[in-house]
Scaffold this motif. Structure first.
Motif, mmCIF file in Angstrom:
data_model
loop_
_atom_site.group_PDB
_atom_site.id
_atom_site.type_symbol
_atom_site.label_atom_id
_atom_site.label_comp_id
_atom_site.label_asym_id
_atom_site.label_seq_id
_atom_site.Cartn_x
_atom_site.Cartn_y
_atom_site.Cartn_z
ATOM 1 N N ALA A 232 0.846 -1.206 0.000
ATOM 2 C CA ALA A 232 0.000 0.000 0.000
ATOM 3 C C ALA A 232 0.880 1.254 0.000
ATOM 4 O O ALA A 232 0.662 2.186 -0.791
ATOM 5 N N GLU A 233 1.882 1.264 0.867
ATOM 6 C CA GLU A 233 2.804 2.404 0.973
ATOM 7 C C GLU A 233 3.519 2.677 -0.368
ATOM 8 O O GLU A 233 3.619 3.809 -0.818
ATOM 9 N N ASN A 236 1.104 3.820 -3.185
ATOM 10 C CA ASN A 236 0.678 5.217 -2.979
ATOM 11 C C ASN A 236 1.790 6.199 -3.301
ATOM 12 O O ASN A 236 1.575 7.204 -3.979
ATOM 13 N N SER A 338 -5.700 6.938 -3.381
ATOM 14 C CA SER A 338 -5.356 5.967 -2.339
ATOM 15 C C SER A 338 -6.458 4.915 -2.209
ATOM 16 O O SER A 338 -6.195 3.772 -1.824
ATOM 17 N N VAL A 341 -5.666 2.176 -4.552
ATOM 18 C CA VAL A 341 -4.631 1.308 -3.982
ATOM 19 C C VAL A 341 -5.262 0.356 -2.953
ATOM 20 O O VAL A 341 -4.988 -0.849 -2.944
ATOM 21 N N ASP A 342 -6.150 0.897 -2.104
ATOM 22 C CA ASP A 342 -6.814 0.031 -1.111
ATOM 23 C C ASP A 342 -7.539 -1.111 -1.815
ATOM 24 O O ASP A 342 -7.494 -2.263 -1.371
ATOM 25 N N VAL A 345 -4.957 -3.655 -3.195
ATOM 26 C CA VAL A 345 -4.287 -4.425 -2.132
ATOM 27 C C VAL A 345 -5.279 -5.375 -1.450
ATOM 28 O O VAL A 345 -4.940 -6.520 -1.123
ATOM 29 N N GLY A 349 -3.330 -8.106 -2.632
ATOM 30 C CA GLY A 349 -2.186 -7.883 -1.738
ATOM 31 C C GLY A 349 -1.815 -9.143 -0.958
ATOM 32 O O GLY A 349 -2.393 -10.208 -1.172
#
Ligand SMILES: Cc1cc2nc3c(=O)[nH]c(=O)nc-3n(C[C@H](O)[C@H](O)[C@H](O)COP(=O)(O)OP(=O)(O)OC[C@H]3O[C@@H](n4cnc5c(N)ncnc54)[C@H](O)[C@@H]3O)c2cc1C
Length: 469
Positions: A232-233, A236, A338, A341-342, A345, A349
Motif C-alpha cells: 500500500a505504501e 501510494n 489511495s 490502492v486500497d 491491495v 495484496g
C-alpha cells in the motif's frame, strides 16, 4: 480453458487433396491435423489457448501468404495469424498462417528506420538497431512479435517519451482478403493505413512493416523490489511521484507472486513483492535524482536501476521468454487515488489469498497523449494508467483465476475509463463488446466501413473482430 476449439475444429475438415494442391504453391509447409509437424507449427507462447486450426501454412514468403489467403477464400474459411502466440486466440476451423519464417530485419541508419518481415520478434530489432545507437518502440518482452504488437498500438517501456509504436509506422505491406499484396502509407491507401495502426489483425496478413527508430543508446533503468507487506505504501508513493515526472521518465508498478524456483533470486523467491520498473531516457545523474524519492519509500530488497545499454531493455520487466499458460484481463484507469490502492491491495495484496501472478499498473501520458499527423485508430484518451492482471495456470486453475480477475476488476471499476487497450485484450477476455469498448464510437464506425471495403466477408475474424459495415 476451452475457447470453443474442439467443437468448431471437429466441424471443419479440409481434404488431403486440397491441402496437397495448396502445397504445390508454397515454399513453406502445409499441414493438416494429425500430420507430423502440425503440432510444432501450431506451438505458441500462451499455452492456455492451444492452436488447432483446420490447416496451418508455415509461410516462408509473401507468395505463401497469398496462396493461403486465396485457399481460405475458396474453402470459405477464416484466416488466423500466428507469429509468436503472445496473444493467441482460437484458430479452430481456420486456415492458420504462421509467419515465423519471415524474419528479416533491415536498418536504415541514415533514415533512422527499420523494415521488418512479419515474423520478427522485438529483441531482433533492438539488437540490430542498437549497433547504430538507435532504439525502436519495442514491447516489454523481448519475444513479442513486432507486427501483432504494433497493429494493436504498441505500448513501449519508453512510450511516454516517444508515443505508441503505431504512431511511428511509415509503411505497411499486407495481403488482403482478395489475395492482393497492397502497400499502405500516409499517401497510398491512406484509409487502410489509418485503420491498420490500432485496428489489429482485421484487414489482412501484414507481410512487412517499416517504422521510425530513435536515437537512444542508453537508459537509466531497471527495477526496485520492495516487500509485499509494504504494497500500500509503495503503490501510494509511486502514484503520487508519477504525477510530476517529465515525459522522459517511464515507469510501471506490479504486485508479483514469484514461484519458489532457483531462477528467482533469494529475497524474492516464493513470495509477494512490489516491483517498480524504471526506464528514464536521459542522463544517469538526472535519472538518479528523479528516482531518489522511490528509493526512500521503504527498504529496497533488490535495486537494479542503473545506466544500461538500450539493448538490455528487456531486463527491466524481465517477462518470461518461454511459453506459459496465461489467463489475463486488463483495463484502463482515469486516475490514481489511495482508494484505488486500497482496492488493489484488498483483492491482490499479501493477505488476499490471490492466485494472480501479476497485477500491474503502467503509467501513460506524455507523448502517448499526442496523435501523429496522419492520425490512427488509437483511442486511449482519458486514461492515465493501464491495469493488467494475470494468473499462470493450466485448465484446472483457469476457473479460480478468472473468478479472482473478476473480483479485482470489479473492485477497481470506479476508476475505470470504461475503455480497453487492444493489445492487452486477450483470448479469455475478448468479446464483441470489449472490442467496441477499445474505440470511440466514431472510430469504430470508420474501422467498420474500412473493414467492409477490404474484408466484406469477414475472413479476418478470429481475434479482435471489427464487424464489416
Ligand atoms: C509477456 C507479454 C508481454 C507483453 N508486453 C507488451 C507491451 O509491453 N506492450 C504492448 O503493447 N503489448 C504487450 N503485450 C501484448 C502484445 O503486444 C500482444 O499480445 C500482441 O498481440 C502480440 O503479438 P504477437 O505477434 O507476438 O502474438 P500472436 O499471438 O502471434 O499474434 C497476436 C495477434 O496479432 C495479430 N497479428 C500478428 N501478426 C500479424 C500479421 N502479420 N498480420 C496481421 N495480424 C497479425 C493477429 O490478430 C494475431 O492474432 C505483451 C504480451 C505478453 C504475453
Amino acid at each position: 480453458m476451452d475457447h470453443g476449439q474442439n467443437s468448431s475444429q471437429d466441424s471443419v475438415a479440409i481434404s488431403m487433396d486440397a491441402a496437397l494442391r495448396l502445397a504445390t504453391e508454397t515454399v513453406g509447409p502445409v499441414l493438416l491435423p494429425g500430420e507430423e509437424g502440425y503440432d510444432a507449427e501450431c506451438a505458441s507462447y500462451n499455452l492456455a489457448v492451444p492452436q488447432r486450426p483446420a490447416l496451418v501454412v508455415g509461410a516462408a514468403r509473401v507468395a505463401d501468404v497469398q496462396a493461403a489467403v486465396r485457399f481460405a477464400a475458396e474453402q470459405g474459411l477464416p484466416v488466423a495469424v500466428l507469429a509468436t502466440g503472445h496473444s493467441a486466440h482460437s484458430s479452430a476451423g481456420a486456415v492458420l498462417v504462421n509467419t515465423r519464417r519471415m524474419d528479416a530485419v533491415t536498418i536504415d541508419v541514415e533514415a533512422r528506420t527499420a523494415r521488418v518481415e512479419a515474423g520478427v520478434r522485438w529483441q531482433q530489432v533492438v539488437d540490430a538497431a542498437g549497433k547504430h545507437g538507435l532504439a525502436p518502440l519495442n514491447g516489454a518482452s523481448p519475444t513479442v512479435g513486432v507486427v501483432g504488437y504494433t497493429l494493436g498500438g504498441g505500448l513501449s517501456p519508453i512510450g511516454r517519451t516517444f508515443g505508441f509504436a503505431a504512431d511511428h509506422v511509415r509503411r505497411i505491406e499486407l495481403v488482403t482478403a482478395d489475395g492482393q499484396l497492397r502497400v499502405a502509407t500516409a499517401t497510398e491507401e491512406p484509409e487502410l493505413f489509418w485503420a491498420l495502426r490500432g485496428g489489429k489483425g482485421n484487414f489482412g496478413v501484414v507481410t512487412a512493416l517499416e517504422f521510425n527508430l530513435f536515437p537512444v543508446s542508453h537508459l537509466y533503468g531497471g527495477g526496485l523490489f520492495f516487500a509485499g507487506e509494504r504494497a500500500a505504501e509503495v503503490f501510494n508513493a509511486w502514484g503520487r511521484w508519477s504525477a510530476d515526472v517529465p515525459d522522459e521518465m517511464n515507469s510501471s508498478i506490479a504486485l508479483l507472486q514469484l514461484p519458489p524456483v532457483p531462477e528467482v533470486p533469494e529475497p524474492l523467491r516464493g513470495g509477494m513483492v512490489v516491483h517498480v520498473r524504471i526506464a528514464y531516457v536521459g542522463s544517469a545523474e538526472e535519472g538518479e535524482r528523479l528516482v531518489a524519492p522511490l528509493r526512500a519509500i521503504a527498504p529496497v530488497l533488490i535495486d537494479s536501476v542503473t545506466e544500461m545499454p538500450y539493448t538490455a531493455v528487456a531486463s527491466i520487466h524481465a517477462d518470461p521468454p518461454f511459453p506459459i499458460p496465461i489467463v489475463d484481463r486488463s483495463g484502463l484507469l482515469r486516475e490514481f487515488t489511495s482508494e484505488l490502492v486500497d482496492a488493489i491491495v484488498a483483492q491482490a495484496g499479501p493477505d488476499a489469498g490471490s492466485p494472480l501472478a501479476i497485477v500491474e499498473l503502467r503509467h501513460l501520458g506524455g507523448a502517448l497523449n499526442r496523435r501523429p499527423p496522419s492520425g490512427n485508430a488509437m483511442d486511449l484518451q482519458g486514461a492515465t494508467f493501464t491495469c493488467y492482471a494475470v494468473g499462470i495456470g493450466g485448465p484446472d486453475q483457469a476457473e479460480a483465476i478468472q473468478a479472482h480477475l473478476t473480483r479485482v476488476f470489479e473492485a477497481i471499476q470506479p476508476w475505470s475509463t470504461g475503455r480497453r487497450f487492444v493489445n492487452f485484450l486477450t483470448a479469455g477476455d475478448v468479446t464483441a463488446e470489449a472490442v467496441a469498448e477499445a474505440y470511440l464510437p466514431e472510430t469504430y464506425r470508420r474501422l467498420a466501413a474500412i473493414k467492409g471495403s477490404y474484408d466484406p466477408t469477414n475472413m479476418f475474424r478470429t481475434t479482435h473482430n471489427i464487424i464489416p459495415a
